[in-house]
Design a protein around this motif. Sequence first.
Motif, short mmCIF file in Angstrom:
data_model
loop_
_atom_site.label_atom_id
_atom_site.label_comp_id
_atom_site.label_asym_id
_atom_site.label_seq_id
_atom_site.Cartn_x
_atom_site.Cartn_y
_atom_site.Cartn_z
N HIS A 171 11.08 18.56 2.72
CA HIS A 171 11.10 19.86 2.15
C HIS A 171 11.06 19.55 0.70
O HIS A 171 10.81 20.58 -0.30
CB HIS A 171 12.21 20.65 2.71
N GLN A 177 14.72 23.27 0.35
CA GLN A 177 15.84 22.42 1.10
C GLN A 177 15.61 22.39 2.55
O GLN A 177 15.12 23.63 3.13
CB GLN A 177 17.17 22.96 0.57
N GLY A 178 16.12 21.56 3.25
CA GLY A 178 16.07 21.79 4.53
C GLY A 178 17.05 20.61 5.41
O GLY A 178 17.98 20.37 4.63
N GLU A 179 16.92 20.28 6.50
CA GLU A 179 17.74 19.37 7.25
C GLU A 179 17.54 17.93 6.40
O GLU A 179 16.50 17.65 6.06
CB GLU A 179 17.62 19.22 8.78
N PRO A 180 18.60 16.94 6.71
CA PRO A 180 18.55 15.83 5.93
C PRO A 180 17.81 14.84 6.94
O PRO A 180 18.26 13.96 7.58
CB PRO A 180 19.86 15.32 5.72
N THR A 214 19.14 12.77 1.26
CA THR A 214 19.95 13.74 0.31
C THR A 214 19.10 14.50 -0.44
O THR A 214 19.34 15.77 -0.86
CB THR A 214 20.93 12.95 -0.39
N ASN A 216 16.45 16.15 0.42
CA ASN A 216 16.17 17.44 1.22
C ASN A 216 17.44 18.61 1.08
O ASN A 216 17.19 19.86 1.45
CB ASN A 216 15.92 16.93 2.90
N ARG A 217 18.48 18.11 0.78
CA ARG A 217 19.44 18.97 0.09
C ARG A 217 19.85 19.19 -1.21
O ARG A 217 20.70 19.72 -1.75
CB ARG A 217 20.88 18.39 0.83
N GLY A 218 18.43 18.99 -1.81
CA GLY A 218 18.75 19.19 -3.41
C GLY A 218 19.43 18.24 -4.17
O GLY A 218 19.90 18.47 -5.50
N SER A 246 17.19 9.77 9.14
CA SER A 246 18.34 11.24 9.06
C SER A 246 19.64 10.75 8.85
O SER A 246 20.09 9.53 8.71
CB SER A 246 17.95 11.72 10.53
N LEU A 250 26.88 14.23 5.33
CA LEU A 250 26.54 13.92 3.68
C LEU A 250 28.02 14.13 3.23
O LEU A 250 28.14 15.44 2.91
CB LEU A 250 25.72 14.96 3.26
#
Length: 280
Positions: A171, A177-180, A214, A216-218, A246, A250
């Motif tokens: 993402h 953002q999305g799932e890690p 990480t 994917n979580r910004g 995956s 976090l």
Amino acid sequence: MSSAPFRDLNALTPGGDGTFQAHIDPIWTIGPKVHGGSMMSLCAAAARARLVDDGGAGDLARVQPLAVGANYLAAPDPGEVTLSTTVRKRGKQVSFVDVELRQGDRVAVHASVTLGVPDAGEPHYSVDHALAQLPVEPPADAVILTPDHPMGQIVHVAQGCDMRVDGTSAHFLAGNQGEPEVRMWVRPRADDENDPDTAALFAIMTGDISAPVTMNRGMFGWAPTVQLTTYLRRQPAPGWLRVMASSTVLGSAWFEEDHTVLDSTGAIVVQSRQLAMIPR
């Protein structure tokens, strides 16, 4: 560029007393520093070379690094490195070799390598992995990591192999953002793929091939690996390797990242888990 860049990476020059010299080309880097999975493959190569040089017990033609547990003490630059090996056990089925990878006087990686013959044939039991739903070969809309791609400008490893990313999982490539979890396809160059020992080492390297999940979580920036353990379950079949990275937790300072790697037959060839630091 060489037709077998990964074999070149793992080319070792014996230095006596269980030591080997190697040269790490700048393509095997993430940013300015050497890629952790590439150093792990070098440690595995040195362990196997030591066992072969010593004429250890067992069928050495089939022996491969089954497990590599690596602690990362420093982040070396590309260039010359020295690998020192110590045989802890030579067995008929399992052998153990410790390896230190140094640059100058500084130890960068300490690894414990377990060697034996990987699995072959049908397993007694297995569970379908979600990664099996990913097409065996990358589709036309997969993101190709070229040297000019923003990610390719950092992940220089893509210059030594073919890497395609599943854009629906990465993402961060679209600023979202999305799932890690990141999925991708990786394949060594033809001459690397056709050499069984190099293909096995390449598979081990792919246990650390993904960009940090990480992102994917910004959370961007360097996410240094502190410890990485990788299992080679079987010799990879020729073709694309499918990779899923995956994480389940976090934390504020630490996160774990798991890699699962399937070959073109759908068999799990590599499993890994690393402990890394959250980017600052």
